[in-house]
Design a protein around this motif. Structure first.
Motif, short mmCIF file in Angstrom:
data_model
loop_
_atom_site.label_atom_id
_atom_site.label_comp_id
_atom_site.label_asym_id
_atom_site.label_seq_id
_atom_site.Cartn_x
_atom_site.Cartn_y
_atom_site.Cartn_z
N MET B 1 0.73 -0.84 0.35
CA MET B 1 0.40 0.05 -0.01
C MET B 1 0.90 1.25 0.47
SD MET B 1 -2.60 1.27 2.76
CE MET B 1 -1.20 1.47 4.22
N SER B 2 0.20 2.29 -0.62
CA SER B 2 1.53 3.62 -0.62
C SER B 2 0.57 4.53 0.55
CB SER B 2 1.08 4.01 -2.51
OG SER B 2 0.99 3.49 -3.27
N ALA B 3 1.42 5.21 0.96
CA ALA B 3 1.65 6.39 1.39
C ALA B 3 0.11 7.37 1.22
CB ALA B 3 2.63 6.75 2.68
N VAL B 4 0.91 7.27 0.00
CA VAL B 4 0.30 8.62 -0.50
C VAL B 4 -0.34 8.40 -1.85
CG1 VAL B 4 -0.12 11.20 -1.35
CG2 VAL B 4 0.78 10.89 1.24
N GLU B 5 -1.38 8.61 -2.30
CA GLU B 5 -2.06 7.86 -3.66
C GLU B 5 -3.25 8.55 -4.60
OE1 GLU B 5 -2.76 3.62 -3.72
OE2 GLU B 5 -2.74 3.73 -5.82
N LEU B 6 -2.67 9.68 -5.69
CA LEU B 6 -3.57 9.97 -6.18
C LEU B 6 -3.41 9.77 -7.34
CD1 LEU B 6 -1.49 12.78 -5.10
CD2 LEU B 6 -3.54 13.35 -4.98
N GLU B 7 -4.74 8.98 -7.77
CA GLU B 7 -5.03 8.64 -9.41
C GLU B 7 -5.91 10.35 -9.48
OE1 GLU B 7 -7.05 5.10 -9.08
OE2 GLU B 7 -4.92 4.59 -7.36
N HIS B 8 -5.14 10.65 -10.78
CA HIS B 8 -6.53 11.83 -12.30
C HIS B 8 -6.94 12.75 -11.35
CE1 HIS B 8 -5.25 8.18 -15.37
NE2 HIS B 8 -5.83 7.61 -14.57
N ILE B 9 -6.40 13.45 -11.38
CA ILE B 9 -7.20 14.03 -9.69
C ILE B 9 -6.90 15.96 -10.87
CG2 ILE B 9 -6.47 15.67 -8.48
CD1 ILE B 9 -7.75 13.59 -6.99
N VAL B 10 -7.88 16.40 -11.10
CA VAL B 10 -8.59 17.70 -11.53
C VAL B 10 -8.95 18.31 -10.69
CG1 VAL B 10 -9.63 18.60 -13.84
CG2 VAL B 10 -8.73 16.29 -13.71
N LYS B 11 -8.13 19.58 -10.63
CA LYS B 11 -9.17 20.63 -10.12
C LYS B 11 -8.65 21.80 -10.44
CE LYS B 11 -10.52 22.90 -6.36
NZ LYS B 11 -12.12 22.51 -5.83
N THR B 12 -10.03 22.49 -10.61
CA THR B 12 -10.06 24.24 -10.99
C THR B 12 -10.84 24.31 -10.41
OG1 THR B 12 -12.31 23.35 -11.78
CG2 THR B 12 -10.90 23.04 -13.48
N TYR B 13 -10.92 25.86 -10.26
CA TYR B 13 -11.11 27.59 -9.51
C TYR B 13 -11.93 28.37 -10.82
CZ TYR B 13 -7.76 25.60 -6.21
OH TYR B 13 -7.12 24.88 -4.84
N GLN B 14 -13.18 28.79 -9.78
CA GLN B 14 -13.85 30.06 -10.68
C GLN B 14 -14.88 29.67 -11.10
OE1 GLN B 14 -10.64 33.48 -12.27
NE2 GLN B 14 -10.15 33.21 -9.95
N ASP B 15 -14.29 28.39 -11.04
CA ASP B 15 -16.39 27.38 -11.89
C ASP B 15 -15.30 27.41 -13.36
OD1 ASP B 15 -18.20 28.02 -9.92
OD2 ASP B 15 -18.63 29.89 -10.66
N GLY B 16 -14.61 26.17 -13.34
CA GLY B 16 -13.54 25.86 -14.58
C GLY B 16 -12.83 26.99 -14.61
N GLY B 17 -12.74 28.41 -14.41
CA GLY B 17 -11.66 28.76 -15.81
C GLY B 17 -10.23 28.38 -15.68
N VAL B 18 -9.43 28.38 -13.98
CA VAL B 18 -8.20 28.64 -14.02
C VAL B 18 -8.39 26.68 -13.67
CG1 VAL B 18 -6.14 29.01 -13.27
CG2 VAL B 18 -8.34 30.61 -13.32
N THR B 19 -7.48 26.52 -13.98
CA THR B 19 -7.25 24.86 -13.95
C THR B 19 -5.34 24.69 -13.18
OG1 THR B 19 -7.88 24.34 -15.90
CG2 THR B 19 -6.53 22.66 -15.08
N ALA B 20 -6.09 24.09 -12.20
CA ALA B 20 -4.78 24.73 -10.96
C ALA B 20 -4.42 22.50 -10.69
CB ALA B 20 -5.44 24.35 -9.21
N VAL B 21 -4.95 21.95 -11.08
CA VAL B 21 -4.09 20.92 -10.83
C VAL B 21 -4.70 19.86 -12.24
CG1 VAL B 21 -3.78 18.42 -9.97
CG2 VAL B 21 -3.36 21.21 -8.66
N LYS B 22 -4.48 19.16 -13.43
CA LYS B 22 -4.81 18.13 -14.58
C LYS B 22 -4.30 16.84 -14.19
CE LYS B 22 -2.13 21.42 -17.54
NZ LYS B 22 -2.51 22.38 -18.38
#
Lengths: 370, 306
Positions: B1-22
């Protein structure tokens, strides 16, 4: 329980370490309570009067001396020129002009009636209205005296005589009326403002980030913020009550316990309002602007300064959803009249409803934002 | 097991106007010191905020020690330590009060986990009755680290812990992290400083919300193909212009007192010819030699390939 205790400990430490905040919470309201009631006084004195006496008779002289002896008026000038007198009003140096026409005494004796002219400077509405009413009553009084002494030859006077008595405030002392209301205003300001600012401060300086990754539950955090200010509100109220007793001699007629029970519920509503504002603001500047707006409206539309009954219908509705209205009413009822639970329970129910409503809304919105 | 795992994380701000993580995927092994390296705005803080359950990702899945950041956020909050980029302790409480407060809210005591923070706390203990707001930058960092460690977290998140701290304190701070590795804590650290990358077991080079490369620092440097040269002359500014104009120079940029450059052909002849040309152009005290690439060189190269 242990978590809540440490949060409360932290809050009290922070409040008591902030010496400016402490002064704002405790000293400022009390100073206001000492100063404000003297200013919030509707009794009008020192109304400046100019008299245009073109009659220069015994009657006119007697009338003028009676007016100045009443204690409400300062006779600035007694001239025989209307223009000259009017100039005083225009320069804002006189509040009321009274003209006694030529032949006042002669006509009074011969025809038994005479007309006087009263001109009020309505720049200051209150002074104009109250002043002309006072002047009217002095003249009426004099009129009655003249009639009994001269015209009816000392016979019994006709007409109806009215004697009035002020219940619950026999001396019609304005402080007795204003102080309980002002105390409510101060408790509201301390409760509503401090709780909102305190929560927003954690957002603004970022400490909430650290708190949010701990196992502290939302309700613990919120209670930790509200309980200290609930206690402080109670304390400020108690000190205020003490000051009004020492300084203004106001001793509540009714049950103190009832007063405190109402305060307890009322503070929950006010603190909930502060919490609600904090959920909508990111900075203390935003929070203080919102709170200031609402407190201004709440204070002026609460019946503290002007009776609600004389407001237009729409304003009365605003007063009805204003928590201050209810508490000021209850304060006056319990403190001056000695009302019991039976008389104020509907007020209590309304405030209780408001407390539930506003806190529910705040908690709901609090969840959404973080 | 990995201690931290991120899979295909997407995060945008301002209702999708700014992509922070793709489409961000990452695995951090247990006990590893993992570095997120990248400039401001690369999305490092967003990753931290998702992992510490402060914000929700638009899509994708993330977990810490097997606990899902959405479903089991309460478990995660008990088990991780977080040191935000901005100093977030109570400035009007003293050093000792802050530590006591955080120990208590994590339902533990300072005594119970003292061995965890001893080395760090001993350095700030002389000031334990001083208000946190009155500490120097380096001491604030130490206090923040103590508060993040006091409940013996399984995973420690450090968001730009060395930003705004002097060079000596920065070095000390990384030494402390080395010490912590002995306790078996998994650490995820972010930093905009490339020179700090070598202190991590593995790093991810980030740019505009995605990973450019991910490996151990040694491996990343080793994978730098071709030769890298450093050059300097009395006329540094003109040297940069002249090199940029030259058809044989692929890439050149300023690097400390030197300029770094790559040529289209790594042969000695090309370098000599280039040197002669520059001397003719009037560069004095010209130095031009091969040098070892650093993480920063790797990063710049990856950026240019984008």
């Amino acid at each position: 329980m242990k978590t809540l205790r440490i949060i409360l400990k932290k809050e009290f430490r922070q409040i008591f370490r902030n010496s400016l905040l402490l002064k704002v919470i405790f000293v400022a309201p009390l100073l206001q309570l000492i100063v404000l009631p003297w200013a919030a006084n509707y009794e009008i004195k020192n109304i400046s009067l100019v008299v245009v006496d073109t009659d220069r008779s015994g009657f006119s002289r007697e009338l003028v001396s009676k007016i100045s002896a009443s204690g409400y008026f300062v006779v600035k000038e007694n001239t025989s020129s209307y223009e000259q007198a009017m100039a005083f009003v225009e320069r804002d140096e006189a509040d009321i002009l009274l003209q006694i026409p030529t032949g006042f005494e002669k006509k009074m004796v011969r025809e038994s009636h005479q007309k006087l002219l009263m001109v009020a400077n309505a720049i200051n509405g209150t002074k104009a209205i109250v002043g002309s009413a006072y002047l009217g009553s002095v003249i009426r009084d004099y009129n009655g005296k003249l009639r009994t002494e001269w015209l009816n030859g000392g016979g019994p006077a006709g007409g109806i005589e009215i004697t009035s008595s002020n219940w619950f405030n026999p001396a019609m002392n304005y402080q007795v009326f204003m102080v309980p209301g002002i105390l409510v205003m101060l408790v509201t300001m301390v409760g509503g403002m401090m709780s909102a600012l305190n929560i927003v401060k954690e957002k603004e300086i970022g400490t909430i980030e650290q708190i949010n990754v701990t196992p502290i539950r939302k309700y613990q955090f919120i209670l930790g913020k509200l309980i200290p200010f609930w206690i402080i509100g109670m304390l400020v109220f108690s000190i205020g009550l003490l000051i009004s007793r020492i300084l203004y001699g106001i001793i509540p007629e009714g049950n103190l316990l009832l007063l405190y029970a109402f305060l307890a519920v009322y503070l929950i509503a006010v603190l909930g309002f502060g919490l609600l504002v904090s959920t909508y603001s990111e900075t203390q500047q935003q929070a203080i602007s919102i709170i200031f707006f609402f407190l201004m409206v709440f204070n002026l539309m609460s019946g503290l300064f002007t009776p609600i009954e004389s407001m237009p219908e729409w304003a009365q509705w605003i007063a009805r959803i204003n928590p201050l209205t209810y508490f000021i009413d209850v304060m006056r009822m319990v403190v001056l009249k000695g009302s019991g639970l039976r008389d104020v329970w509907s007020h209590l129910a309304v405030i209780g409803g408001m407390a539930v409503f506003v806190n529910f809304w705040a908690v709901l919105n609090y969840r959404k934002t973080s | 097991m990995s201690a931290v795992e991120l899979e295909h994380i997407v995060k945008t701000y301002q209702d999708g106007g700014v992509t922070a993580v793709k489409d961000f995927s990452l695995k951090v092994n247990e006990g590893e010191l993992f570095g997120l390296i990248g400039p401001d705005g690369a999305g490092k803080t967003t990753i931290f905020r998702i992992l510490t359950t402060l914000i929700l990702a638009d899509s994708g899945r993330a977990s810490v020690n097997g606990y899902d950041v959405v479903e089991d956020y309460n478990e995660i909050r008990k088990r991780v330590g977080y040191m935000p980029g901005r100093f977030s302790l109570y400035q009007d409480l003293t050093v000792a009060e802050n530590l006591h407060f955080f120990a208590t809210v994590f339902k533990t005591t300072i005594e119970e986990n003292y061995d965890m923070i001893r080395d760090i706390y001993e350095q700030i203990e002389p000031f334990k009755d001083r208000r946190a707001g009155k500490l120097s930058g380096g001491m604030k960092q130490k206090l923040a680290l103590c508060c993040a460690l006091i409940h013996k977290p399984e995973v420690l998140f450090l968001d730009e812990p060395t930003t705004g701290v002097d060079a000596v304190s920065r070095k000390e701070f990384w030494q402390m992290l080395d010490q912590l590795k002995k306790h078996g804590i998994t650490m995820l650290v972010s930093t905009p400083y490339m020179d700090e990358a070598v202190r991590c077991d593995r790093i991810a080079l980030m740019q505009q919300g995605s990973i450019l490369a991910m490996d151990s620092p040694e491996q990343l440097v080793r994978s730098f193909s071709g030769k890298l040269y450093q050059a300097k002359s009395e006329q540094k500014h003109r040297l940069l212009k002249d090199l940029r104009k030259h058809p044989q120079v692929v890439d050149t940029y300023s690097f400390g007192e030197y300029l770094h450059l790559r040529t289209s052909n790594d042969s000695k002849e090309v370098l000599e010819a280039l040197k002669q040309e520059l001397l003719v152009q009037g560069h004095e005290q010209l130095v031009m030699e091969e040098c070892a690439p650093t993480i920063e060189d790797c990063f710049i190269r990856l950026l240019n390939q984008e």
